[in-house]
Design a protein around this motif. Structure first.
Motif, PDB file in Angstrom:
ATOM      1  N   CYS A 293       0.844  -1.191   0.000  1.00 32.61           N
ATOM      2  CA  CYS A 293       0.000   0.000   0.000  1.00 32.61           C
ATOM      3  C   CYS A 293       0.879   1.242   0.000  1.00 32.61           C
ATOM      4  CB  CYS A 293      -0.938   0.024   1.213  1.00 32.61           C
ATOM      5  SG  CYS A 293      -0.106   0.216   2.813  1.00 32.61           S
ATOM      6  N   GLU A 294       0.242   2.392  -0.149  1.00 28.40           N
ATOM      7  CA  GLU A 294       0.937   3.669  -0.165  1.00 28.40           C
ATOM      8  C   GLU A 294       0.319   4.571   0.882  1.00 28.40           C
ATOM      9  OE1 GLU A 294       2.667   6.267  -3.748  1.00 28.40           O
ATOM     10  OE2 GLU A 294       0.499   6.349  -3.617  1.00 28.40           O
ATOM     11  N   LEU A 295       1.155   5.186   1.693  1.00 29.45           N
ATOM     12  CA  LEU A 295       0.712   6.121   2.726  1.00 29.45           C
ATOM     13  C   LEU A 295       1.057   7.541   2.312  1.00 29.45           C
ATOM     14  CD1 LEU A 295       2.024   4.270   5.928  1.00 29.45           C
ATOM     15  CD2 LEU A 295      -0.139   3.929   4.745  1.00 29.45           C
ATOM     16  N   GLU A 296       0.227   8.477   2.699  1.00 33.28           N
ATOM     17  CA  GLU A 296       0.500   9.894   2.464  1.00 33.28           C
ATOM     18  C   GLU A 296       0.687  10.587   3.800  1.00 33.28           C
ATOM     19  OE1 GLU A 296      -2.484  11.826   0.183  1.00 33.28           O
ATOM     20  OE2 GLU A 296      -1.749  11.092  -1.744  1.00 33.28           O
ATOM     21  N   THR A 297       1.811  11.296   3.933  1.00 31.21           N
ATOM     22  CA  THR A 297       2.026  12.143   5.095  1.00 31.21           C
ATOM     23  C   THR A 297       1.968  13.587   4.630  1.00 31.21           C
ATOM     24  OG1 THR A 297       4.441  12.396   4.921  1.00 31.21           O
ATOM     25  CG2 THR A 297       3.615  10.358   5.916  1.00 31.21           C
ATOM     26  N   ASP A 298       2.173  14.510   5.542  1.00 27.52           N
ATOM     27  CA  ASP A 298       2.134  15.917   5.157  1.00 27.52           C
ATOM     28  C   ASP A 298       3.408  16.339   4.451  1.00 27.52           C
ATOM     29  OD1 ASP A 298       3.798  15.725   7.282  1.00 27.52           O
ATOM     30  OD2 ASP A 298       2.852  17.278   8.497  1.00 27.52           O
ATOM     31  N   LYS A 299       4.337  15.398   4.226  1.00 26.37           N
ATOM     32  CA  LYS A 299       5.589  15.753   3.564  1.00 26.37           C
ATOM     33  C   LYS A 299       5.871  14.873   2.347  1.00 26.37           C
ATOM     34  CE  LYS A 299       7.802  17.686   7.689  1.00 26.37           C
ATOM     35  NZ  LYS A 299       8.950  17.639   8.597  1.00 26.37           N
ATOM     36  N   VAL A 300       5.738  13.566   2.493  1.00 31.66           N
ATOM     37  CA  VAL A 300       6.076  12.672   1.393  1.00 31.66           C
ATOM     38  C   VAL A 300       5.080  11.520   1.334  1.00 31.66           C
ATOM     39  CG1 VAL A 300       8.557  13.142   1.430  1.00 31.66           C
ATOM     40  CG2 VAL A 300       7.625  11.362   2.908  1.00 31.66           C
ATOM     41  N   SER A 301       5.132  10.766   0.229  1.00 35.89           N
ATOM     42  CA  SER A 301       4.383   9.519   0.110  1.00 35.89           C
ATOM     43  C   SER A 301       5.319   8.375   0.457  1.00 35.89           C
ATOM     44  CB  SER A 301       3.850   9.346  -1.314  1.00 35.89           C
ATOM     45  OG  SER A 301       2.908  10.345  -1.611  1.00 35.89           O
TER      46      SER A 301
ATOM     47  N   GLY B  66       7.343  20.997  -9.610  1.00 36.74           N
ATOM     48  CA  GLY B  66       5.912  20.703  -9.563  1.00 36.74           C
ATOM     49  C   GLY B  66       5.658  19.220  -9.778  1.00 36.74           C
ATOM     50  N   THR B  67       4.797  18.622  -8.951  1.00 36.79           N
ATOM     51  CA  THR B  67       4.424  17.216  -9.071  1.00 36.79           C
ATOM     52  C   THR B  67       2.905  17.116  -9.052  1.00 36.79           C
ATOM     53  OG1 THR B  67       4.302  16.722  -6.695  1.00 36.79           O
ATOM     54  CG2 THR B  67       6.484  16.671  -7.715  1.00 36.79           C
ATOM     55  N   PRO B  68       2.342  15.969  -9.432  1.00 45.09           N
ATOM     56  CA  PRO B  68       0.885  15.816  -9.363  1.00 45.09           C
ATOM     57  C   PRO B  68       0.337  16.015  -7.962  1.00 45.09           C
ATOM     58  CG  PRO B  68       1.838  14.084 -10.727  1.00 45.09           C
ATOM     59  CD  PRO B  68       2.984  14.826 -10.111  1.00 45.09           C
ATOM     60  N   GLN B  69       1.166  15.776  -6.932  1.00 44.67           N
ATOM     61  CA  GLN B  69       0.701  15.941  -5.559  1.00 44.67           C
ATOM     62  C   GLN B  69       0.854  17.364  -5.043  1.00 44.67           C
ATOM     63  OE1 GLN B  69       2.942  13.348  -6.413  1.00 44.67           O
ATOM     64  NE2 GLN B  69       1.165  12.035  -6.750  1.00 44.67           N
ATOM     65  N   GLY B  70       1.677  18.174  -5.703  1.00 39.30           N
ATOM     66  CA  GLY B  70       1.902  19.538  -5.249  1.00 39.30           C
ATOM     67  C   GLY B  70       3.356  19.937  -5.426  1.00 39.30           C
ATOM     68  N   LEU B  71       3.670  21.153  -4.999  1.00 37.03           N
ATOM     69  CA  LEU B  71       5.020  21.681  -5.155  1.00 37.03           C
ATOM     70  C   LEU B  71       5.935  21.143  -4.063  1.00 37.03           C
ATOM     71  CD1 LEU B  71       6.678  23.830  -6.821  1.00 37.03           C
ATOM     72  CD2 LEU B  71       6.227  25.387  -4.934  1.00 37.03           C
ATOM     73  N   VAL B  72       7.093  20.618  -4.461  1.00 35.58           N
ATOM     74  CA  VAL B  72       8.114  20.166  -3.520  1.00 35.58           C
ATOM     75  C   VAL B  72       9.426  20.851  -3.874  1.00 35.58           C
ATOM     76  CG1 VAL B  72       7.035  17.938  -3.062  1.00 35.58           C
ATOM     77  CG2 VAL B  72       8.646  18.145  -4.946  1.00 35.58           C
TER      78      VAL B  72
ATOM     79  N   ARG C 140      12.838  11.805  -9.094  1.00 36.44           N
ATOM     80  CA  ARG C 140      12.380  11.275  -7.803  1.00 36.44           C
ATOM     81  C   ARG C 140      11.175  12.054  -7.294  1.00 36.44           C
ATOM     82  NH1 ARG C 140      15.495   8.022  -4.945  1.00 36.44           N
ATOM     83  NH2 ARG C 140      14.974   8.985  -2.957  1.00 36.44           N
ATOM     84  N   ALA C 141      11.135  13.355  -7.575  1.00 33.13           N
ATOM     85  CA  ALA C 141       9.992  14.156  -7.146  1.00 33.13           C
ATOM     86  C   ALA C 141       8.731  13.744  -7.884  1.00 33.13           C
ATOM     87  CB  ALA C 141      10.279  15.641  -7.374  1.00 33.13           C
ATOM     88  N   ARG C 142       8.830  13.561  -9.213  1.00 28.77           N
ATOM     89  CA  ARG C 142       7.653  13.160  -9.998  1.00 28.77           C
ATOM     90  C   ARG C 142       7.164  11.769  -9.623  1.00 28.77           C
ATOM     91  NH1 ARG C 142      10.734  15.934 -13.823  1.00 28.77           N
ATOM     92  NH2 ARG C 142      11.708  14.007 -14.558  1.00 28.77           N
ATOM     93  N   ASP C 143       8.093  10.884  -9.218  1.00 23.61           N
ATOM     94  CA  ASP C 143       7.716   9.522  -8.839  1.00 23.61           C
ATOM     95  C   ASP C 143       7.297   9.430  -7.380  1.00 23.61           C
ATOM     96  OD1 ASP C 143       8.341   8.769 -11.399  1.00 23.61           O
ATOM     97  OD2 ASP C 143      10.344   8.025 -10.899  1.00 23.61           O
ATOM     98  N   GLY C 144       7.380  10.549  -6.647  1.00 17.01           N
ATOM     99  CA  GLY C 144       7.019  10.532  -5.236  1.00 17.01           C
ATOM    100  C   GLY C 144       8.004   9.774  -4.366  1.00 17.01           C
ATOM    101  N   LYS C 145       9.272   9.707  -4.791  1.00 17.78           N
ATOM    102  CA  LYS C 145      10.276   8.923  -4.079  1.00 17.78           C
ATOM    103  C   LYS C 145      11.215   9.776  -3.228  1.00 17.78           C
ATOM    104  CE  LYS C 145       8.944   5.138  -6.157  1.00 17.78           C
ATOM    105  NZ  LYS C 145       8.194   4.099  -5.425  1.00 17.78           N
ATOM    106  N   LEU C 146      10.991  11.090  -3.171  1.00 24.59           N
ATOM    107  CA  LEU C 146      11.881  11.938  -2.386  1.00 24.59           C
ATOM    108  C   LEU C 146      11.733  11.637  -0.897  1.00 24.59           C
ATOM    109  CD1 LEU C 146      11.522  15.449  -4.077  1.00 24.59           C
ATOM    110  CD2 LEU C 146      13.530  13.990  -4.093  1.00 24.59           C
ATOM    111  N   SER C 147      12.858  11.546  -0.220  1.00 23.31           N
ATOM    112  CA  SER C 147      12.821  11.416   1.239  1.00 23.31           C
ATOM    113  C   SER C 147      12.805  12.799   1.863  1.00 23.31           C
ATOM    114  CB  SER C 147      14.051  10.647   1.722  1.00 23.31           C
ATOM    115  OG  SER C 147      15.236  11.401   1.482  1.00 23.31           O
ATOM    116  N   MET C 148      12.439  12.841   3.134  1.00 21.11           N
ATOM    117  CA  MET C 148      12.401  14.134   3.810  1.00 21.11           C
ATOM    118  C   MET C 148      13.795  14.749   3.926  1.00 21.11           C
ATOM    119  SD  MET C 148       9.532  13.574   6.729  1.00 21.11           S
ATOM    120  CE  MET C 148      10.146  11.951   7.114  1.00 21.11           C
ATOM    121  N   ALA C 149      14.804  13.895   4.059  1.00 20.94           N
ATOM    122  CA  ALA C 149      16.170  14.415   4.151  1.00 20.94           C
ATOM    123  C   ALA C 149      16.567  15.170   2.898  1.00 20.94           C
ATOM    124  CB  ALA C 149      17.153  13.264   4.405  1.00 20.94           C
ATOM    125  N   GLU C 150      16.005  14.764   1.749  1.00 21.47           N
ATOM    126  CA  GLU C 150      16.337  15.419   0.477  1.00 21.47           C
ATOM    127  C   GLU C 150      15.636  16.758   0.311  1.00 21.47           C
ATOM    128  OE1 GLU C 150      16.982  12.312  -2.957  1.00 21.47           O
ATOM    129  OE2 GLU C 150      15.287  11.661  -1.725  1.00 21.47           O
TER     130      GLU C 150
END
Length: 507
Positions: free
Chosen positions: A141-149, A376-382, A407-417
């Motif tokens: 499954c995939e979880l959404e937080t207020d920062k990353v997926s 810009g990503t489908p989920q919002g600006l990162v 990585r941003a477009r794929d939703g793979k960015l970590s919070m450290a990045e």
């Protein structure tokens, strides 16, 4: 049998941590992956799960102690004789029994470590249904937080026996998401048994086009286009509708011939009719965080914007001359972002307050440049961060930007990045923006807005010539940056871009 609990890998350049809180005490029964304690480093907070079920026999590192990587934290006595039967084991016996095999072992799927300051998440999408076979490390499954997926992999191979947290449910950092039965046969009746979602609705097996959580950007696009979900064919995972699918459906509908009909007399729609055509979609956690941070920036900083324009003739000529050789040698295309990044790094050295931040009554000057590049990503600006950009070559900057963008477009960015940036560049020109006033990314004191390149008549040596021009906008915190410094910074960026040789000569 005694199982050792040791400090997990803490991340790049982190060698020690402090034991912040123990959630269990000696003698307590623990389940597999149940959180035992929490460690604090200078970057993140790390939760330590139990590697096996049993009884916590002793704690080696008490609260407040500093421990290194792989240090011994505690010991767990595994086996039935170590302690009374754990309460958490009781429900685990039900799943194998339901499978009809009896030999299966139940394994809990827990919420993974979400990162520093993140305490809860929303279950966005289940990729598997109850009764499905899963392989180890296969995405469940995939979880959404207020920062990353965050994608949740299967801890072991087996059969998904139960889904505890359905799509849309909000779970905390130590919650159980599902149960996997390993070694048993797939339950036959399990797909018919519905798990209850947070709103009381039943969760059923996923079928294309039904009970599938479409992409938030697709929902918004469907609402704006005024088309229903049935009119769109989803090409995403499990039939999930993506933004591109909506665009195809809209273009197909507009291309179809429309039967002419007599014009009806204008009639004002009733509020009930308008409401029937509306769609209410809950904001994602990422979008909520973006909204909150942008408003906090306006409320906290004294934001002012200064503008200039740059003649892109020389940069474009240099790029056209060397782009093929550049790509052949470095394996990445030469874009404009590396020129702007280099120009900003040079300007920040001359005007260091734009690269500084306010901490209480102190001004913290950064003797390095961690460049944030808004994407810009489908989920919002990162805003992924390119660390030590001032020490990088053009090729290294282009490679870093390309990798972070993917990585941003794929939703793979970590919070450290996305943490630690000292200055940000935002390129609204890719969307056709001619001029805008960017908002600061706290606690940074400056952000450069790029815009579209447009041919305009300019007076050059008394003659009118057509030149490719771009408007630049620098938004800055007037509490720390004076007008003189802001204008000087923008002029230095302009000079470096209009004569790129200055970048090579460090002028």
């Amino acid at each position: 049998m005694t199982i050792e609990v040791r400090v997990p890998t803490l991340g790049e350049s982190v060698t020690e941590a402090t034991v912040a809180t123990w959630f269990k005490k000696p003698g307590d029964t623990v389940a597999v992956d149940e959180m035992l304690c929490e460690l604090e480093t200078d970057k993140v907070t790390v939760e330590v799960p139990a590697p096996a079920a049993g009884t916590l026999s002793d704690i080696v590192a008490a609260e407040g102690e500093t421990v290194g990587v792989d240090a011994l934290l505690a010991n767990i006595a595994e086996g039935e004789g170590a302690a009374p039967a754990p309460k958490a084991e009781a429900p685990k016996q039900e799943a194998p029994a339901a499978s009809g095999g009896g030999a299966g072992k139940s394994i809990d799927v827990m919420v993974p470590t979400l990162g520093e300051s993140v305490t809860e998440a929303t279950v966005a999408t289940w990729f598997k249904s109850v009764g499905d076979s899963v392989e180890q490390d296969e995405m469940l499954c995939e979880l959404e937080t207020d920062k990353v997926s965050v994608e949740v992999p299967a801890p072991a191979a087996g059969v998904l026996a139960e889904i505890v947290a359905a799509e849309g449910a909000t779970v905390d950092a130590s919650a159980k998401l599902a149960v996997i039965t390993s070694g048993g046969a797939a339950p036959k009746a399990a797909p018919e048994a519905n798990a209850q979602a947070a709103d009381g609705k039943a969760y059923t097996a996923t079928t294309p086009g039904k009970d599938v959580e479409d992409a938030p950007s697709a929902k918004k696009a469907m609402a704006e286009a005024g088309i229903s979900r049935d009119q769109v064919t989803g090409t995403g995972r499990d039939g999930r509708v993506m933004k591109e699918d909506v665009a195809k459906a809209v273009s197909s509908a507009s291309a179809a011939p429309k039967a002419s009909a007599p014009a009806a007399a204008p009639r004002a729609p009733s509020p009930a009719e308008d409401a029937a055509r509306e769609e209410r979609v809950k904001m994602t956690r990422l979008r909520q965080t973006i909204a909150r941070r942008l408003k906090d920036a306006q409320n906290t900083a004294a934001i002012l914007t200064t503008y200039n324009e740059v003649d892109m003739t020389e940069v474009m000529a240099l790029r056209n001359t060397y782009k093929d050789q550049f790509e052949k040698k470095h394996g990445v295309r030469m874009g404009f972002m590396s020129f702007f990044t280099k120009a900003c790094c040079h300007a920040l050295k001359e005007v260091p307050e734009v690269n500084a931040e306010i901490d209480g009554t102190d001004i913290v000057y950064k003797n390095f440049v961690h460049m944030g590049v808004a994407a810009g990503t489908p989920q919002g600006l990162v805003v992924p961060v390119i660390r030590d950009a001032d020490q990088m070559s053009f090729a290294e900057i282009e490679k870093a930007i390309a990798e972070k963008g993917r990585r941003a477009r794929d939703g793979k960015l970590s919070m450290a990045e996305m943490q630690g940036g000292t200055f940000t560049i935002s390129n609204g020109g890719v969307y056709g923006s001619l001029m805008s006033s960017p908002i600061l990314n706290p606690p940074q004191s400056g952000i450069l807005g790029m815009h579209k390149i447009q041919d305009r008549p300019m007076v050059i040596n008394g003659e009118i010539k057509i030149r490719p021009m771009m408007y630049l906008a620098l938004s800055y915190d007037h509490r720390i940056v004076d007008g003189k410094g802001a204008v000087t910074f923008l002029v230095r960026v302009k000079e470096a871009l209009e004569d790129p040789r200055r970048l090579l000569m460090d002028l």
